[in-house]
Scaffold this motif. Structure first.
Motif, PDB file in Angstrom:
ATOM      1  N   THR A  18     -38.557   5.300   4.095  1.00 35.63           N
ATOM      2  CA  THR A  18     -38.012   5.530   5.435  1.00 35.63           C
ATOM      3  C   THR A  18     -36.685   4.802   5.611  1.00 35.63           C
ATOM      4  O   THR A  18     -35.725   5.353   6.154  1.00 35.63           O
ATOM      5  CB  THR A  18     -39.027   5.070   6.510  1.00 35.63           C
ATOM      6  N   ARG A  19     -36.605   3.557   5.115  1.00 33.48           N
ATOM      7  CA  ARG A  19     -35.360   2.789   5.217  1.00 33.48           C
ATOM      8  C   ARG A  19     -34.245   3.442   4.394  1.00 33.48           C
ATOM      9  O   ARG A  19     -33.092   3.506   4.828  1.00 33.48           O
ATOM     10  CB  ARG A  19     -35.560   1.342   4.752  1.00 33.48           C
ATOM     11  N   ILE A  20     -34.599   3.920   3.214  1.00 33.30           N
ATOM     12  CA  ILE A  20     -33.606   4.558   2.341  1.00 33.30           C
ATOM     13  C   ILE A  20     -33.001   5.781   3.032  1.00 33.30           C
ATOM     14  O   ILE A  20     -31.785   5.974   3.040  1.00 33.30           O
ATOM     15  CB  ILE A  20     -34.241   4.960   0.986  1.00 33.30           C
ATOM     16  N   ASN A  21     -33.853   6.591   3.654  1.00 36.55           N
ATOM     17  CA  ASN A  21     -33.384   7.836   4.240  1.00 36.55           C
ATOM     18  C   ASN A  21     -32.838   7.686   5.656  1.00 36.55           C
ATOM     19  O   ASN A  21     -32.086   8.531   6.118  1.00 36.55           O
ATOM     20  CB  ASN A  21     -34.512   8.872   4.209  1.00 36.55           C
ATOM     21  N   GLN A  22     -33.192   6.589   6.334  1.00 41.62           N
ATOM     22  CA  GLN A  22     -32.699   6.370   7.681  1.00 41.62           C
ATOM     23  C   GLN A  22     -31.507   5.413   7.713  1.00 41.62           C
ATOM     24  O   GLN A  22     -30.608   5.562   8.535  1.00 41.62           O
ATOM     25  CB  GLN A  22     -33.812   5.810   8.577  1.00 41.62           C
ATOM     26  N   GLN A  23     -31.512   4.424   6.806  1.00 39.61           N
ATOM     27  CA  GLN A  23     -30.500   3.365   6.865  1.00 39.61           C
ATOM     28  C   GLN A  23     -29.583   3.326   5.650  1.00 39.61           C
ATOM     29  O   GLN A  23     -28.636   2.543   5.608  1.00 39.61           O
ATOM     30  CB  GLN A  23     -31.199   1.999   7.019  1.00 39.61           C
ATOM     31  N   GLY A  24     -29.877   4.139   4.635  1.00 38.51           N
ATOM     32  CA  GLY A  24     -29.021   4.170   3.457  1.00 38.51           C
ATOM     33  C   GLY A  24     -29.253   3.033   2.481  1.00 38.51           C
ATOM     34  O   GLY A  24     -28.383   2.714   1.671  1.00 38.51           O
ATOM     35  N   THR A  25     -30.427   2.402   2.541  1.00 41.30           N
ATOM     36  CA  THR A  25     -30.755   1.337   1.584  1.00 41.30           C
ATOM     37  C   THR A  25     -30.752   1.893   0.164  1.00 41.30           C
ATOM     38  O   THR A  25     -31.266   2.984  -0.072  1.00 41.30           O
ATOM     39  CB  THR A  25     -32.155   0.753   1.895  1.00 41.30           C
ATOM     40  N   TYR A  26     -30.159   1.157  -0.782  1.00 37.63           N
ATOM     41  CA  TYR A  26     -30.201   1.592  -2.184  1.00 37.63           C
ATOM     42  C   TYR A  26     -31.605   1.386  -2.740  1.00 37.63           C
ATOM     43  O   TYR A  26     -32.203   0.325  -2.574  1.00 37.63           O
ATOM     44  CB  TYR A  26     -29.202   0.810  -3.032  1.00 37.63           C
ATOM     45  N   SER A  27     -32.114   2.409  -3.434  1.00 37.23           N
ATOM     46  CA  SER A  27     -33.499   2.357  -3.935  1.00 37.23           C
ATOM     47  C   SER A  27     -33.721   1.202  -4.902  1.00 37.23           C
ATOM     48  O   SER A  27     -34.717   0.482  -4.791  1.00 37.23           O
ATOM     49  CB  SER A  27     -33.856   3.683  -4.610  1.00 37.23           C
ATOM     50  N   ASN A  28     -32.795   1.005  -5.848  1.00 36.67           N
ATOM     51  CA  ASN A  28     -33.021  -0.026  -6.861  1.00 36.67           C
ATOM     52  C   ASN A  28     -33.042  -1.424  -6.249  1.00 36.67           C
ATOM     53  O   ASN A  28     -33.887  -2.258  -6.601  1.00 36.67           O
ATOM     54  CB  ASN A  28     -31.981   0.074  -7.982  1.00 36.67           C
ATOM     55  N   LEU A  29     -32.142  -1.670  -5.292  1.00 38.78           N
ATOM     56  CA  LEU A  29     -32.122  -2.977  -4.623  1.00 38.78           C
ATOM     57  C   LEU A  29     -33.339  -3.146  -3.729  1.00 38.78           C
ATOM     58  O   LEU A  29     -33.964  -4.214  -3.703  1.00 38.78           O
ATOM     59  CB  LEU A  29     -30.839  -3.131  -3.799  1.00 38.78           C
ATOM     60  N   GLY A  30     -33.679  -2.090  -2.995  1.00 37.93           N
ATOM     61  CA  GLY A  30     -34.833  -2.146  -2.100  1.00 37.93           C
ATOM     62  C   GLY A  30     -36.131  -2.396  -2.840  1.00 37.93           C
ATOM     63  O   GLY A  30     -36.975  -3.189  -2.403  1.00 37.93           O
ATOM     64  N   ILE A  31     -36.295  -1.740  -3.974  1.00 33.69           N
ATOM     65  CA  ILE A  31     -37.511  -1.914  -4.785  1.00 33.69           C
ATOM     66  C   ILE A  31     -37.647  -3.369  -5.236  1.00 33.69           C
ATOM     67  O   ILE A  31     -38.709  -3.979  -5.113  1.00 33.69           O
ATOM     68  CB  ILE A  31     -37.496  -0.948  -5.995  1.00 33.69           C
ATOM     69  N   ASN A  32     -36.556  -3.915  -5.762  1.00 37.47           N
ATOM     70  CA  ASN A  32     -36.594  -5.307  -6.234  1.00 37.47           C
ATOM     71  C   ASN A  32     -36.906  -6.276  -5.100  1.00 37.47           C
ATOM     72  O   ASN A  32     -37.675  -7.237  -5.274  1.00 37.47           O
ATOM     73  CB  ASN A  32     -35.266  -5.683  -6.890  1.00 37.47           C
ATOM     74  N   GLN A  33     -36.326  -6.038  -3.935  1.00 36.96           N
ATOM     75  CA  GLN A  33     -36.554  -6.920  -2.787  1.00 36.96           C
ATOM     76  C   GLN A  33     -38.005  -6.876  -2.327  1.00 36.96           C
ATOM     77  O   GLN A  33     -38.605  -7.911  -2.021  1.00 36.96           O
ATOM     78  CB  GLN A  33     -35.624  -6.519  -1.634  1.00 36.96           C
ATOM     79  N   VAL A  34     -38.595  -5.691  -2.275  1.00 39.32           N
ATOM     80  CA  VAL A  34     -39.991  -5.542  -1.833  1.00 39.32           C
ATOM     81  C   VAL A  34     -40.942  -6.203  -2.821  1.00 39.32           C
ATOM     82  O   VAL A  34     -41.870  -6.917  -2.426  1.00 39.32           O
ATOM     83  CB  VAL A  34     -40.349  -4.050  -1.646  1.00 39.32           C
ATOM     84  N   ILE A  35     -40.719  -5.985  -4.103  1.00 41.77           N
ATOM     85  CA  ILE A  35     -41.586  -6.587  -5.130  1.00 41.77           C
ATOM     86  C   ILE A  35     -41.551  -8.103  -5.029  1.00 41.77           C
ATOM     87  O   ILE A  35     -42.595  -8.776  -5.101  1.00 41.77           O
ATOM     88  CB  ILE A  35     -41.157  -6.119  -6.537  1.00 41.77           C
ATOM     89  N   LYS A  36     -40.353  -8.642  -4.838  1.00 43.32           N
ATOM     90  CA  LYS A  36     -40.198 -10.096  -4.736  1.00 43.32           C
ATOM     91  C   LYS A  36     -40.805 -10.635  -3.445  1.00 43.32           C
ATOM     92  O   LYS A  36     -41.556 -11.630  -3.465  1.00 43.32           O
ATOM     93  CB  LYS A  36     -38.709 -10.451  -4.804  1.00 43.32           C
TER      94      LYS A  36
END
Length: 452
Positions: A18-36
């Motif tokens: 939802t953040r990627i498609n609504q706010q333009g979050t980059y998938s690779n950065l977002g994935i790493n941040q969530v995992i951490k």
């Protein structure tokens, strides 16, 4: 139950999509941040990553399948839409995942994030899909549209690539962009030898990583098991995470000790540090970026790798280089230009849905302006390397041709790499397509400033 649910890979995937498609979050950065942030274990991290990338990569296909089951799509909340796409991805692509698990957790997420009506809606849609099945993509008669839906690639991009490369090559490229990307690393050692590289790989194997030598770039390896950034070698600065294709730009520059080098569009500093290593403790690389926080990032990367003494990072728009630096200041210049990034679809699948042909055409002007700005600062006999991480000709050879038409003092020569990648080609420039070596798409042109 609700707190526990909010830590599951599916719930976290819905949130990030939802953040990627609504706010333009980059998938690779977002994935790493969530995992951490959520400290996901290896199993959950892998599943979560698969869910996010898979749903993004196949988005147009999933939309095509979902469309008949949604009567009023404009009334569906963005997160509910992502939840349905995520569930459909699992049903169609992750055949080892039990359907009851997909349904149960999707319904639980709908209940926790929404209300009773949301739960009933999600349940009804999933049950309808289960009963009726999805429509076949092969039923689409138009070849180009079918390839677009089949590979989940916007129609304009399919048409553009087909016009440039033909249908067969375009289909081969697009088929591979939905495959997982390789985990590539760069060995940060000056004057590497086969023995030194073999010893480094042995050390990584002792840490539990499985590493294979790259057949694309000399300093590269591919990690087939384990996570390189947690290794001691990475912490000591002996490794960097970088795609094999991306390493070829600097590899083709043939940097020599003592060279004065300009990296005109440098952040986050991967190629800057690669240049600094090639200098072998003699010379300097001046690294520019338009944003102050990205200049800091270049400095952090240079410090981690131990080459900060040979890197001078500055905040500057590359289009202003000629105003800041004297004529004939540099032996080598790298313009790794801002581009549409369409060679990176494995790593950032969301970008293909955000780009338009007009965006690519607008970038051409910026790319040409940067080349024009750096040209006077190159010494006679010096080398200017132009590279992008896109596969569209309009941002690649077309830009080079326009530059050469305006600058008779430059000539293009054949781009060479350590392993002689695609040396049999007729073109002077080197284009790596995503299907060539299963690495990122990349373009490199080599220009020499002629002596007068």
């Amino acid at each position: 139950m609700s707190n526990k649910l909010r830590e599951t890979p599916r719930y976290l995937a819905v949130e990030l999509l939802t953040r990627i498609n609504q706010q333009g979050t980059y998938s690779n950065l977002g994935i790493n941040q969530v995992i951490k942030k959520h400290q996901l274990d290896e199993k959950d991290a892998h599943f979560f990553t698969n869910l996010v990338y898979g749903t993004l990569q196949h988005r147009l296909t999933l939309e095509y399948w979902l469309q008949p089951f949604i009567k009023q799509p404009q009334k569906v909340a963005p997160w509910v839409h992502e939840l349905l796409l995520l569930s459909l991805y699992q049903m169609q692509y992750l055949t080892a995942v039990p359907e009851w698990a997909i349904f149960n957790e999707a319904i639980d997420i709908a209940k926790v994030k929404g209300h009773a009506g949301t739960r009933r809606f999600v349940t009804a849609v999933l049950r309808s899909i289960q009963r009726q099945g999805v429509r076949a993509v092969k039923e689409i008669k138009d070849t180009t549209k079918r390839l677009s839906i089949e590979t989940s690639t916007p129609l304009w991009l399919v048409k553009e690539l087909t016009a440039e490369l033909g249908l067969k090559k375009t289909a081969a490229i697009l088929a591979t962009t939905n495959e997982p990307s390789k985990n590539s690393i760069r060995f940060n050692m000056s004057q590497p030898t086969e023995d030194k590289l073999a010893q480094t790989i042995k050390g990584l194997q002792a840490e539990g990583l499985e590493v294979e030598r790259s057949q694309v770039a000399f300093r590269a390896g591919t990690v087939t098991a384990g996570f390189a950034p947690t290794s001691l070698a990475y912490q000591r600065g002996e490794l960097s995470v970088q795609d094999e294709s991306a390493m070829l730009a600097v590899e083709s520059m043939q940097i020599k000790p003592g060279d004065q080098v300009l990296d005109a569009c440098a952040a986050p500093g991967g190629k800057t540090t690669q240049i600094a290593i090639e200098l072998n403790e003699s010379g300097r690389v001046t690294a520019l970026d338009i944003h102050a926080h990205k200049v800091k990032l270049i400095e952090v990367n240079a410090k981690r790798i131990g080459v900060a003494d040979y890197v001078q990072a500055q905040q500057l728009d590359a289009r202003e280089v000629a105003k800041k630096f004297a004529v004939a200041s540099f032996d080598k210049i790298l313009v790794d230009a801002p581009c549409s990034g369409l060679g990176l679809l494995r790593r950032k699948p969301e970008i293909k849905y955000d780009k338009r042909l007009a965006d690519s055409q607008k970038l051409q002007q910026i790319q040409l302006a940067i080349l024009n700005a750096v040209a006077p600062t190159l010494k006679e006999g010096g080398q200017l390397t132009y590279s992008t991480c896109t596969i569209l000709q309009g941002e690649n050879q077309d830009v080079v041709d326009r530059f050469l038409a305006q600058h008779s003092e430059f000539e293009q020569i054949k781009t060479k790499t350590h392993y002689g990648i695609k040396d049999e080609r007729e073109e002077l420039s080197l284009t790596i397509y995503p299907d060539d070596f299963k690495s990122d798409g990349f373009f490199i042109a080599t220009l020499i400033k002629k002596s007068r």
